[in-house]
Design a protein around this motif. Structure first.
Motif, mmCIF file in Angstrom:
data_model
loop_
_atom_site.group_PDB
_atom_site.id
_atom_site.type_symbol
_atom_site.label_atom_id
_atom_site.label_comp_id
_atom_site.label_asym_id
_atom_site.label_seq_id
_atom_site.Cartn_x
_atom_site.Cartn_y
_atom_site.Cartn_z
ATOM 1 N N LEU A 45 -31.594 1.757 65.721
ATOM 2 C CA LEU A 45 -32.104 3.016 66.267
ATOM 3 C C LEU A 45 -31.630 4.202 65.438
ATOM 4 N N SER A 46 -30.379 4.127 64.971
ATOM 5 C CA SER A 46 -29.806 5.228 64.198
ATOM 6 C C SER A 46 -30.580 5.459 62.906
ATOM 7 N N VAL A 47 -31.115 4.389 62.330
ATOM 8 C CA VAL A 47 -31.935 4.525 61.120
ATOM 9 C C VAL A 47 -33.154 5.387 61.416
ATOM 10 N N HIS A 48 -33.829 5.091 62.527
ATOM 11 C CA HIS A 48 -35.029 5.844 62.895
ATOM 12 C C HIS A 48 -34.682 7.268 63.342
ATOM 13 N N VAL A 49 -33.523 7.416 63.995
ATOM 14 C CA VAL A 49 -33.087 8.745 64.409
ATOM 15 C C VAL A 49 -32.917 9.642 63.186
ATOM 16 N N SER A 50 -32.209 9.129 62.188
ATOM 17 C CA SER A 50 -31.972 9.907 60.966
ATOM 18 C C SER A 50 -33.282 10.198 60.244
ATOM 19 N N ALA A 51 -34.136 9.169 60.156
ATOM 20 C CA ALA A 51 -35.408 9.338 59.449
ATOM 21 C C ALA A 51 -36.308 10.352 60.146
ATOM 22 N N ALA A 52 -36.339 10.305 61.471
ATOM 23 C CA ALA A 52 -37.185 11.234 62.217
ATOM 24 C C ALA A 52 -36.660 12.659 62.119
ATOM 25 N N VAL A 129 -41.086 10.215 66.521
ATOM 26 C CA VAL A 129 -41.943 11.248 65.936
ATOM 27 C C VAL A 129 -42.836 11.902 66.987
ATOM 28 N N THR A 130 -43.252 11.149 68.005
ATOM 29 C CA THR A 130 -44.192 11.677 68.999
ATOM 30 C C THR A 130 -43.527 12.134 70.300
ATOM 31 N N PHE A 131 -42.493 11.416 70.735
ATOM 32 C CA PHE A 131 -41.866 11.717 72.020
ATOM 33 C C PHE A 131 -40.814 12.812 71.890
ATOM 34 N N LEU A 132 -39.961 12.690 70.885
ATOM 35 C CA LEU A 132 -38.845 13.618 70.723
ATOM 36 C C LEU A 132 -39.278 15.076 70.559
ATOM 37 N N PRO A 133 -40.293 15.373 69.729
ATOM 38 C CA PRO A 133 -40.666 16.780 69.511
ATOM 39 C C PRO A 133 -41.084 17.532 70.777
ATOM 40 N N GLN A 134 -41.509 16.805 71.810
ATOM 41 C CA GLN A 134 -41.925 17.465 73.043
ATOM 42 C C GLN A 134 -40.774 18.201 73.722
ATOM 43 N N PHE A 135 -39.534 17.826 73.378
ATOM 44 C CA PHE A 135 -38.360 18.410 74.022
ATOM 45 C C PHE A 135 -37.593 19.342 73.085
ATOM 46 N N ARG A 140 -37.649 27.553 64.449
ATOM 47 C CA ARG A 140 -37.603 26.886 63.145
ATOM 48 C C ARG A 140 -36.409 25.945 63.031
ATOM 49 N N HIS A 141 -35.332 26.286 63.719
ATOM 50 C CA HIS A 141 -34.090 25.523 63.585
ATOM 51 C C HIS A 141 -34.078 24.402 64.629
ATOM 52 N N THR A 142 -34.758 23.330 64.326
ATOM 53 C CA THR A 142 -34.873 22.233 65.288
ATOM 54 C C THR A 142 -34.034 21.011 64.912
ATOM 55 N N LEU A 143 -33.460 20.993 63.705
ATOM 56 C CA LEU A 143 -32.722 19.811 63.259
ATOM 57 C C LEU A 143 -31.543 19.516 64.178
ATOM 58 N N ALA A 144 -30.764 20.543 64.516
ATOM 59 C CA ALA A 144 -29.599 20.343 65.378
ATOM 60 C C ALA A 144 -30.020 19.823 66.752
ATOM 61 N N SER A 145 -31.093 20.388 67.291
ATOM 62 C CA SER A 145 -31.583 19.943 68.603
ATOM 63 C C SER A 145 -32.100 18.515 68.538
ATOM 64 N N ALA A 146 -32.795 18.173 67.448
ATOM 65 C CA ALA A 146 -33.315 16.819 67.287
ATOM 66 C C ALA A 146 -32.183 15.808 67.211
ATOM 67 N N LEU A 147 -31.133 16.147 66.475
ATOM 68 C CA LEU A 147 -29.983 15.248 66.365
ATOM 69 C C LEU A 147 -29.263 15.116 67.705
ATOM 70 N N VAL A 152 -28.235 11.600 72.413
ATOM 71 C CA VAL A 152 -28.316 11.291 73.846
ATOM 72 C C VAL A 152 -29.070 9.985 74.054
ATOM 73 N N PHE A 153 -30.170 9.805 73.315
ATOM 74 C CA PHE A 153 -30.961 8.575 73.445
ATOM 75 C C PHE A 153 -30.133 7.357 73.061
ATOM 76 N N VAL A 154 -29.428 7.448 71.941
ATOM 77 C CA VAL A 154 -28.610 6.324 71.471
ATOM 78 C C VAL A 154 -27.482 6.038 72.465
ATOM 79 N N LEU A 155 -26.877 7.089 73.020
ATOM 80 C CA LEU A 155 -25.798 6.901 73.999
ATOM 81 C C LEU A 155 -26.322 6.212 75.255
ATOM 82 N N LEU A 156 -27.494 6.616 75.727
ATOM 83 C CA LEU A 156 -28.091 5.967 76.895
ATOM 84 C C LEU A 156 -28.413 4.507 76.600
ATOM 85 N N TYR A 157 -28.886 4.238 75.395
ATOM 86 C CA TYR A 157 -29.148 2.854 74.970
ATOM 87 C C TYR A 157 -27.864 2.040 75.036
ATOM 88 N N LEU A 158 -26.783 2.618 74.522
ATOM 89 C CA LEU A 158 -25.491 1.939 74.521
ATOM 90 C C LEU A 158 -25.012 1.658 75.938
#
Length: 203
Positions: A45-52, A129-135, A140-147, A152-158
């Motif tokens: 998941l972390s691979v896709h998180v970073s890539a997205a 790519v499709t679900f995350l941007p909705q939140f 312009r500064h969305t990188l910090a929010s995306a990370l 949070v998603f990865v923590l919930l998965y864990l």
């Protein structure tokens, strides 16, 4: 954040290839094998998180060729894992294995299976790519929010799959009974193949 967390948790709880592998490995190799498989899935998941977050996933999904290549590789892997699981269950029947679990799964194998089940799944990239941007905030500064949301998603998965693995192991005495275990392994193998076929049909 709360809305995102609830929606993400519901999506995580939907059965998928990683859950099938975690269940199978937790039954065969015990709690540690299940947790290692989950850890591999989290790394995938972390691979896709970073890539997205860096915009790489958007480029991947914009390329039909790149998406198709990843889809084919992921499909082959899931189908291969499903066939291997079915063969293992059949061999166990032929050998008359009545043990409650051999607990002999290599750690690297568990990590690898969990990692590849998510890393090679383009549907996971599509999700971020499709679900995350909705939140994300409308700035312009969305990188910090995306990370932050991705973390949070990865923590919930864990948290969810840790609880799930512990629960499977807690009922291990029943689930590892030969007849029950064979049915679960057969079902897991069939599900992995079905997930692979469904992935192959993804556009």
């Amino acid at each position: 954040m709360l809305t995102f967390a609830v929606a993400a948790l519901l999506l995580i709880m939907i059965p998928g290839p990683d859950q099938a592998l975690i269940t199978r490995n937790a039954l065969v190799g015990g709690r540690s094998a299940g947790l290692l498989t989950m850890t591999g899935g989290m790394l995938g998941l972390s691979v896709h998180v970073s890539a997205a977050s860096l915009g790489i996933s958007a480029l991947l999904l914009a390329s039909v060729t790149a998406f198709t290549v990843l889809k084919v590789i992921g499909t082959v892997y899931l189908v291969w894992m499903g066939i291997a699981t079915l063969r293992s269950a059949r061999k166990r029947v032929q050998d008359g294995d009545g043990s409650e679990g051999d607990r002999s799964l290599p750690r690297a194998q568990c990590l690898r299976q969990g990692f590849l089940s998510n890393a090679l799944n383009p549907k996971v990239a599509l999700f971020f790519v499709t679900f995350l941007p909705q939140f994300l905030p409308d700035t312009r500064h969305t990188l910090a929010s995306a990370l932050q949301l991705s973390a949070v998603f990865v923590l919930l998965y864990l948290l969810w799959f840790t609880l799930y693995t512990v629960t499977v192991d807690r009922f291990g005495a029943f689930l590892r009974r030969p007849a029950v275990r064979q049915r679960i392994e057969r079902s897991t193998g069939a599900l992995l193949i079905a997930f692979g076929i469904r992935l192959a049909l993804q556009h």
